[in-house]
Design a protein around this motif. Structure first.
Motif, PDB file in Angstrom:
ATOM      1  N   LYS A  59       6.825  36.836  13.731  1.00 24.47           N
ATOM      2  CA  LYS A  59       6.145  37.684  12.335  1.00 24.47           C
ATOM      3  C   LYS A  59       4.474  37.702  12.666  1.00 24.47           C
ATOM      4  O   LYS A  59       4.015  37.045  12.384  1.00 24.47           O
ATOM      5  CB  LYS A  59       6.546  38.262  10.934  1.00 24.47           C
ATOM      6  CG  LYS A  59       6.674  36.850  10.553  1.00 24.47           C
ATOM      7  CD  LYS A  59       7.359  37.292   9.248  1.00 24.47           C
ATOM      8  CE  LYS A  59       7.371  35.925   8.218  1.00 24.47           C
ATOM      9  NZ  LYS A  59       7.951  36.064   6.947  1.00 24.47           N
ATOM     10  N   LYS A  60       3.761  39.064  12.760  1.00 24.94           N
ATOM     11  CA  LYS A  60       2.603  39.264  12.662  1.00 24.94           C
ATOM     12  C   LYS A  60       1.759  38.500  11.884  1.00 24.94           C
ATOM     13  O   LYS A  60       0.858  37.758  12.134  1.00 24.94           O
ATOM     14  CB  LYS A  60       1.985  40.284  12.911  1.00 24.94           C
ATOM     15  CG  LYS A  60       1.846  41.689  11.879  1.00 24.94           C
ATOM     16  CD  LYS A  60       1.637  42.577  12.096  1.00 24.94           C
ATOM     17  CE  LYS A  60       1.298  43.258  10.235  1.00 24.94           C
ATOM     18  NZ  LYS A  60       1.167  43.950  10.268  1.00 24.94           N
ATOM     19  N   GLU A  61       2.413  37.908  10.406  1.00 27.61           N
ATOM     20  CA  GLU A  61       1.667  37.226   9.808  1.00 27.61           C
ATOM     21  C   GLU A  61       1.477  36.051  10.347  1.00 27.61           C
ATOM     22  O   GLU A  61       0.654  35.429   9.485  1.00 27.61           O
ATOM     23  CB  GLU A  61       2.583  37.650   8.223  1.00 27.61           C
ATOM     24  CG  GLU A  61       3.088  38.881   7.231  1.00 27.61           C
ATOM     25  CD  GLU A  61       3.741  39.093   8.018  1.00 27.61           C
ATOM     26  OE1 GLU A  61       3.750  41.137   7.734  1.00 27.61           O
ATOM     27  OE2 GLU A  61       4.739  39.134   9.399  1.00 27.61           O
ATOM     28  N   PRO A  78       3.140  39.321  18.481  1.00 27.67           N
ATOM     29  CA  PRO A  78       3.545  39.457  17.178  1.00 27.67           C
ATOM     30  C   PRO A  78       4.539  40.425  17.299  1.00 27.67           C
ATOM     31  O   PRO A  78       3.820  41.576  17.605  1.00 27.67           O
ATOM     32  CB  PRO A  78       1.880  39.771  16.689  1.00 27.67           C
ATOM     33  CG  PRO A  78       1.072  39.523  18.128  1.00 27.67           C
ATOM     34  CD  PRO A  78       2.334  38.972  18.890  1.00 27.67           C
ATOM     35  N   VAL A  79       5.214  40.417  16.474  1.00 26.67           N
ATOM     36  CA  VAL A  79       5.993  41.677  16.512  1.00 26.67           C
ATOM     37  C   VAL A  79       5.566  41.788  14.455  1.00 26.67           C
ATOM     38  O   VAL A  79       5.277  41.498  13.302  1.00 26.67           O
ATOM     39  CB  VAL A  79       7.396  41.130  15.997  1.00 26.67           C
ATOM     40  CG1 VAL A  79       8.637  42.036  15.043  1.00 26.67           C
ATOM     41  CG2 VAL A  79       7.776  40.749  17.113  1.00 26.67           C
ATOM     42  N   SER A  80       5.248  43.646  13.993  1.00 26.93           N
ATOM     43  CA  SER A  80       5.343  44.373  13.281  1.00 26.93           C
ATOM     44  C   SER A  80       7.093  43.808  12.514  1.00 26.93           C
ATOM     45  O   SER A  80       7.174  44.846  13.216  1.00 26.93           O
ATOM     46  CB  SER A  80       3.937  45.017  13.066  1.00 26.93           C
ATOM     47  OG  SER A  80       4.056  45.577  11.957  1.00 26.93           O
ATOM     48  N   ARG A  81       6.138  44.029  11.148  1.00 27.27           N
ATOM     49  CA  ARG A  81       7.900  44.728  10.621  1.00 27.27           C
ATOM     50  C   ARG A  81       8.161  45.917  10.115  1.00 27.27           C
ATOM     51  O   ARG A  81       8.708  46.149   9.378  1.00 27.27           O
ATOM     52  CB  ARG A  81       8.080  43.791   9.420  1.00 27.27           C
ATOM     53  CG  ARG A  81       8.485  42.121   9.714  1.00 27.27           C
ATOM     54  CD  ARG A  81       9.785  41.309   9.079  1.00 27.27           C
ATOM     55  NE  ARG A  81      10.124  40.158   9.523  1.00 27.27           N
ATOM     56  CZ  ARG A  81      10.692  39.400   8.802  1.00 27.27           C
ATOM     57  NH1 ARG A  81      10.595  39.728   7.298  1.00 27.27           N
ATOM     58  NH2 ARG A  81      10.657  38.669   9.745  1.00 27.27           N
ATOM     59  N   THR A  85       6.883  50.733  14.587  1.00 30.52           N
ATOM     60  CA  THR A  85       6.050  50.260  15.703  1.00 30.52           C
ATOM     61  C   THR A  85       7.899  50.868  16.465  1.00 30.52           C
ATOM     62  O   THR A  85       8.374  50.379  16.167  1.00 30.52           O
ATOM     63  CB  THR A  85       6.149  49.314  15.854  1.00 30.52           C
ATOM     64  OG1 THR A  85       6.958  48.065  15.027  1.00 30.52           O
ATOM     65  CG2 THR A  85       4.303  49.064  14.879  1.00 30.52           C
ATOM     66  N   ASP A  86       7.472  50.516  18.246  1.00 28.34           N
ATOM     67  CA  ASP A  86       8.711  50.548  18.561  1.00 28.34           C
ATOM     68  C   ASP A  86       8.369  49.579  19.895  1.00 28.34           C
ATOM     69  O   ASP A  86       8.421  49.762  21.000  1.00 28.34           O
ATOM     70  CB  ASP A  86       8.532  52.027  19.946  1.00 28.34           C
ATOM     71  CG  ASP A  86       9.790  52.097  20.679  1.00 28.34           C
ATOM     72  OD1 ASP A  86      10.857  51.000  20.413  1.00 28.34           O
ATOM     73  OD2 ASP A  86       9.880  52.801  21.405  1.00 28.34           O
ATOM     74  N   MET A  87       9.320  48.263  19.165  1.00 25.70           N
ATOM     75  CA  MET A  87       8.885  46.824  19.936  1.00 25.70           C
ATOM     76  C   MET A  87       9.943  46.460  21.007  1.00 25.70           C
ATOM     77  O   MET A  87       9.864  45.788  22.313  1.00 25.70           O
ATOM     78  CB  MET A  87       9.172  46.205  19.212  1.00 25.70           C
ATOM     79  CG  MET A  87       8.902  44.737  18.930  1.00 25.70           C
ATOM     80  SD  MET A  87       7.089  44.655  19.404  1.00 25.70           S
ATOM     81  CE  MET A  87       6.045  43.011  19.728  1.00 25.70           C
ATOM     82  N   VAL A  88      11.353  47.278  21.080  1.00 29.44           N
ATOM     83  CA  VAL A  88      12.451  47.338  22.616  1.00 29.44           C
ATOM     84  C   VAL A  88      11.206  47.940  23.459  1.00 29.44           C
ATOM     85  O   VAL A  88      11.266  47.423  24.170  1.00 29.44           O
ATOM     86  CB  VAL A  88      13.817  48.335  21.882  1.00 29.44           C
ATOM     87  CG1 VAL A  88      13.772  48.842  23.302  1.00 29.44           C
ATOM     88  CG2 VAL A  88      14.623  47.617  20.851  1.00 29.44           C
ATOM     89  N   SER A  89      10.420  49.617  23.174  1.00 28.69           N
ATOM     90  CA  SER A  89      10.097  50.280  24.277  1.00 28.69           C
ATOM     91  C   SER A  89       8.941  49.511  25.332  1.00 28.69           C
ATOM     92  O   SER A  89       8.130  49.667  26.374  1.00 28.69           O
ATOM     93  CB  SER A  89       9.229  51.271  24.249  1.00 28.69           C
ATOM     94  OG  SER A  89      10.801  52.493  23.666  1.00 28.69           O
TER      95      SER A  89
END
Length: 182
Positions: A59-61, A78-81, A85-89
């Motif tokens: 997680k981006k935090e 970093p992943v935004s919850r 956001t389209d993290m898969v693409s």
């Protein structure tokens, strides 16, 4: 050097690493159970100890200075919850643009009990046309294992049941927080 140091640290604490799958140039590594922050350190050491490198989603935090720079240098993404956001693409594009890329993902997406595993890792592997390597961290036997490979069939529900079923016999650091929903 990283390989030797990682192996030494794991052995020092009584951990073994068992690998029965090839070193794929591209793959999604599904890691479970995930109930403790220690899972990250043990998993990262285990993968380095066999001479392999994988990125990881977090997680981006956690990506604040100076920790963020360190995490990125270790392969952190970093992943935004935020649902916008389209993290898969984004990850599929990374797979398509590189000759070698592996990323470890914990489908539980939390260290708390969660029977509703996220399916992003599955969709990333399916759309990038790469295998899913099933990795586990078993605290009872102090073993990190990478023993099974799975190619998504497109039947998400059936495939997720098979994946969750595979992990049922492994012991989390906090067993009360590991559920598959099966």
């Amino acid at each position: 050097m990283k390989r030797a140091i990682s192996s030494f640290i794991l052995r020092l604490f009584g951990w073994t690493v068992v690998v029965d799958v090839p070193d794929y140039p591209k793959c999604v590594i599904c890691v479970a159970p995930h109930t403790s922050n220690w899972d990250f350190f043990i998993g990262k050491l285990a993968y380095l100890s066999i001479g392999r490198y994988a990125g990881f989603m977090m997680k981006k935090e956690w990506f604040f200075p100076p920790l963020g720079s360190l995490l990125k240098s270790m392969g952190g993404v970093p992943v935004s919850r935020d649902r916008h956001t389209d993290m898969v693409s984004q990850l599929v594009e990374i797979f398509k643009s590189r000759k070698r890329f592996s990323i470890a993902i914990t489908p539980e997406a939390t260290r708390k009990a969660n029977a509703d595993w996220k399916k992003g890792f599955y969709y990333i592997a399916r759309d990038a046309e790469v295998p899913i390597v099933l990795a586990y961290i078993d605290y009872k036997d102090k073993e990190v294992g990478i023993k099974k490979v799975f190619m998504p069939t497109g039947d998400v529900e059936k495939d997720m049941r098979m994946i969750k079923s595979y992990y049922k016999s492994f012991h989390a650091r906090r067993p009360e927080n590991f559920v598959t929903g099966l």
